[in-house]
Enzyme design. Structure first.
Site, PDB file in Angstrom:
ATOM      1  N   ASP A  35       0.794  -1.230   0.000  1.00  0.00           N
ATOM      2  CA  ASP A  35       0.000   0.000   0.000  1.00  0.00           C
ATOM      3  C   ASP A  35       0.825   1.278   0.000  1.00  0.00           C
ATOM      4  O   ASP A  35       0.317   2.351  -0.335  1.00  0.00           O
ATOM      5  CB  ASP A  35      -0.971   0.008   1.191  1.00  0.00           C
ATOM      6  CG  ASP A  35      -0.296  -0.307   2.508  1.00  0.00           C
ATOM      7  OD1 ASP A  35       0.276  -1.406   2.626  1.00  0.00           O
ATOM      8  OD2 ASP A  35      -0.338   0.526   3.425  1.00  0.00           O
ATOM      9  N   LYS A  54      -3.569  -4.676   3.323  1.00  0.00           N
ATOM     10  CA  LYS A  54      -2.371  -3.872   3.097  1.00  0.00           C
ATOM     11  C   LYS A  54      -1.170  -4.548   3.757  1.00  0.00           C
ATOM     12  O   LYS A  54      -1.257  -5.009   4.892  1.00  0.00           O
ATOM     13  CB  LYS A  54      -2.568  -2.471   3.672  1.00  0.00           C
ATOM     14  CG  LYS A  54      -3.730  -1.711   3.039  1.00  0.00           C
ATOM     15  CD  LYS A  54      -3.918  -0.342   3.681  1.00  0.00           C
ATOM     16  CE  LYS A  54      -5.069   0.420   3.026  1.00  0.00           C
ATOM     17  NZ  LYS A  54      -5.241   1.780   3.610  1.00  0.00           N
TER      18      LYS A  54
END
Length: 258
Positions: A35, A54
């Site tokens: 991310d 993430k």
């Protein structure tokens, strides 16, 4: 088939993922992505209901355990990396554990930031009669570089250099290039966040690289390209390939003698 698919997302522009990479992203039950680097607009194309996770805050064992667990539940896991996974992708240690666990792995290549940067600069990095070699490397920082691959040694080839992960090490970069015999006026181009909406291009020279990067606040997410292929006036010079020379004969065309 349940497995882990490691997908190269490209340098930033969500449209620069491959057709195959996008199809698998849209088929995946689980999407685990970097991310801090991968564009959220790309991840938004995952199928509705997919589990999106993430990875920036995870450590290796946690990340791999999650992937193994989801695959054993019969799920397709898309592990999405920036650029191309083969270049500074940190995939080897993930694959090692996945293979030991008997988890099938597939890799989908992506557009590396070096090529995103070259496109932004409208540059050909291998110019006939000027340079035919491109070295992808990094300056030595916290991650050691083998002695034979130190930048000062590689730079002695005087070909085009693409420096990843080196934006905070430009003083060392300049020193190594000068030590290798590069002239102070050798062209350098820096592309920060290549192909992103806020892409920044800085054209400079070896001598001015450190000052120009500092004045532009560039300390991360930057590709440094160096060598005479980056000459901003290269298009006005007479370097030409043989491929389209009318006098050059090859398999598909007979050349015409002057």
């Amino acid at each position: 088939m349940s497995r882990v698919v490691i997908i190269g997302a490209g340098p930033g522009d969500p449209d620069l993922i491959t057709v195959k990479g996008l199809r698998l992203l849209q088929e995946a039950d689980v999407v685990l992505y970097t991310d801090s680097l991968v564009n959220d607009d790309l991840i938004a194309r995952a199928k509705p209901g997919a589990e999106v996770l993430k990875s920036a805050g995870m450590e290796l064992d946690e990340m791999v355990a999650l992937m193994i667990g989801r695959v054993r539940e019969g799920k397709l896991v898309a592990r999405v990396h920036t650029g191309d996974p083969a270049v500074y992708g940190a995939i080897m240690e993930q694959m090692s554990q996945l293979k030991k666990a008997g988890v099938p792995v597939e890799i989908i290549p992506g557009v590396s930031s070096v090529f995103g940067a070259a496109a932004a600069l409208q540059a050909e990095l291998t110019i006939p009669d000027l340079t035919q070699t491109l070295i992808l490397t990094r300056a030595e920082g916290r991650t050691p570089v083998p002695e034979a691959e130190q930048l000062r040694e590689l730079a002695k080839h005087h070909c085009t250099l693409a420096l990843y992960l080196s934006a905070t090490l430009v003083k060392k970069v300049v020193g190594d290039l000068l030590e290798a015999g590069w002239s102070k006026d050798t062209p350098v181009a820096v592309v920060q966040k290549a192909t992103w909406p806020d892409e920044l291009i800085v054209r400079t020279t070896v001598e001015n690289l450190e000052a120009d990067m500092r004045s532009n606040g560039i300390r991360s997410h930057a590709m440094i390209l160096a060598g005479w292929a980056l000459d901003p006036h290269i298009h006005d010079k007479e370097y030409r390939s043989k491929l389209y020379d009318k006098s050059f004969t090859h398999r598909y065309r007979r050349g015409v003698k002057p």
